[in-house]
Each structure stands twice: as structure tokens, then as C-alpha cells.
Design a protein around this motif. Structure first.
Motif, mmCIF file in Angstrom:
data_model
loop_
_atom_site.group_PDB
_atom_site.id
_atom_site.type_symbol
_atom_site.label_atom_id
_atom_site.label_comp_id
_atom_site.label_asym_id
_atom_site.label_seq_id
_atom_site.Cartn_x
_atom_site.Cartn_y
_atom_site.Cartn_z
ATOM 1 N N ARG A 39 0.812 -1.212 0.000
ATOM 2 C CA ARG A 39 0.000 0.000 0.000
ATOM 3 C C ARG A 39 0.853 1.273 0.000
ATOM 4 O O ARG A 39 0.524 2.230 -0.670
ATOM 5 C CB ARG A 39 -0.915 0.030 1.220
ATOM 6 N N GLU A 66 2.261 4.803 1.475
ATOM 7 C CA GLU A 66 1.446 5.938 1.934
ATOM 8 C C GLU A 66 0.330 6.239 0.953
ATOM 9 O O GLU A 66 -0.787 6.571 1.338
ATOM 10 C CB GLU A 66 2.327 7.174 2.119
ATOM 11 N N ARG A 67 0.651 6.118 -0.313
ATOM 12 C CA ARG A 67 -0.278 6.514 -1.370
ATOM 13 C C ARG A 67 -1.599 5.749 -1.323
ATOM 14 O O ARG A 67 -2.658 6.295 -1.586
ATOM 15 C CB ARG A 67 0.398 6.289 -2.717
ATOM 16 N N PHE A 68 -1.552 4.472 -0.999
ATOM 17 C CA PHE A 68 -2.746 3.643 -1.011
ATOM 18 C C PHE A 68 -3.116 3.137 0.390
ATOM 19 O O PHE A 68 -3.791 2.122 0.528
ATOM 20 C CB PHE A 68 -2.547 2.455 -1.968
ATOM 21 N N ILE A 127 5.330 1.994 -7.733
ATOM 22 C CA ILE A 127 4.836 3.265 -7.182
ATOM 23 C C ILE A 127 5.079 3.325 -5.682
ATOM 24 O O ILE A 127 5.540 4.335 -5.158
ATOM 25 C CB ILE A 127 3.326 3.448 -7.482
ATOM 26 N N THR A 128 4.782 2.245 -4.967
ATOM 27 C CA THR A 128 4.815 2.293 -3.499
ATOM 28 C C THR A 128 6.164 1.942 -2.885
ATOM 29 O O THR A 128 6.447 2.343 -1.757
ATOM 30 C CB THR A 128 3.737 1.372 -2.901
ATOM 31 N N GLU A 142 0.241 4.892 -14.939
ATOM 32 C CA GLU A 142 1.197 5.329 -13.919
ATOM 33 C C GLU A 142 2.120 4.193 -13.477
ATOM 34 O O GLU A 142 3.325 4.396 -13.288
ATOM 35 C CB GLU A 142 0.449 5.902 -12.714
#
Length: 164
Positions: free
Chosen positions: A36, A38-40, A56-57, A100
Motif C-alpha cells: 500500500r 502511503e499513497r494507497f 509506485i509504493t 502510472e
């Protein structure tokens, strides 16, 4: 010095491709929170197992895996995008993040490859896009009671891979 093309190098020697991103990621025994980031953090659905999302994470983890493969002798590293199509990401409800994810994965691999090549200009490194199968097939029905049914069409696959 200009980096030689892959075609040029293949005339001189065998090039080595990296190995599985997924197997190495599994060795880190990541938790749901790792996937996850912070973003998710508040995302409504489970994300554990979505290795492509780690671009991304947890980009530094993906970068380090690329570096490890290059240190082990890989000439070509693959982007962390094996399941980064809208069809496969639908399992995680992340279809809207496909571009993304792919962009982040390609960027991480390109930067790692360029950095490694700068340190070792005598053995340049390259990046290949990783495109895996989806979790749906257009060749057979997932429903034994409806053999003509297809969960995905050829056009759906074309669209998903074009976006990837």
C-alpha cells in the motif's frame, strides 16, 4: 561514448536477460502495508501480491532488484510490468493506475540501467518492457455451462496491451 545497440552486441556475444521480479520480491516477505505504501494506505481493496504496484509504493526496492540483477551479470533488465494491464489490475481495482504503474516501472529500470552503464561503460545495460499474460483467456470459456462465453475479447486484449 555512444552506447552500442543491442543488435550490434548480439553479433559479438550472448546477452543475458534478468530473471523473475516476482520471485525476488516474494523473498522480501512484504506485508499488505508494504504494498500500500502511503499513497494507497486507505485504499478499499487488498493490494498484497500486486508486484507491479511496488513501482509506485516501493520504487527503491524495485530499483535494488534491478541493480542486483545487473551486478549478477544481466545485460538486459525487464520493467516491473508483467501484470500491468487493465485486465490484470482489475483484480486489485487499480485499472485507473495502469499508465502510472507502467511509467514508474519503465522510469525506475531506465534510471538504474543508465546509472549502472555510467559506472561500467565497457558493459552497457539495457531495458526491455515486460509484458505477461493476463488472468483471462480469449480462447476458452471460464464457464463449463456456457462453452461459447469469453470473459475477454480480442479487442479487450488489444486495448489493454496498447495501454500498457
Amino acid at each position: 561514448m555512444t552506447k552500442p545497440t543491442i543488435d550490434t552486441l548480439l553479433r559479438e556475444r550472448i546477452l543475458l536477460l534478468d530473471g523473475s521480479m516476482g520471485v525476488l520480491v516474494q523473498g522480501y516477505r512484504l506485508t499488505e502495508n508494504d504494498y500500500r505504501g502511503e499513497r494507497f494506505a486507505d485504499f478499499a481493496h487488498e493490494l498484497k501480491g500486486n508486484i507491479d504496484l511496488l513501482s509506485i509504493t516501493k520504487p527503491e526496492l524495485i530499483r535494488q532488484i534491478h541493480i542486483n540483477y545487473m551486478e549478477a551479470g544481466a545485460d538486459i533488465i525487464e520493467t516491473n510490468t508483467f501484470s500491468a494491464t487493465s485486465i490484470s489490475q482489475a483484480d486489485y481495482h487499480l485499472e485507473a493506475f495502469v499508465y502510472e504503474i507502467n511509467y514508474a516501472a519503465a522510469r525506475i529500470a531506465a534510471i538504474a540501467s543508465d546509472e549502472f552503464t555510467q559506472k561500467h561503460p565497457d558493459k552497457p545495460r539495457y531495458v526491455a518492457g515486460s509484458v505477461g499474460p493476463t488472468n483471462k483467456t480469449a480462447s476458452m470459456s471460464p464457464d463449463v455451462n456456457d462453452p461459447g462465453f469469453r470473459a475477454v475479447t480480442f479487442d479487450d486484449l488489444v486495448k489493454a496491451y496498447a495501454e500498457q
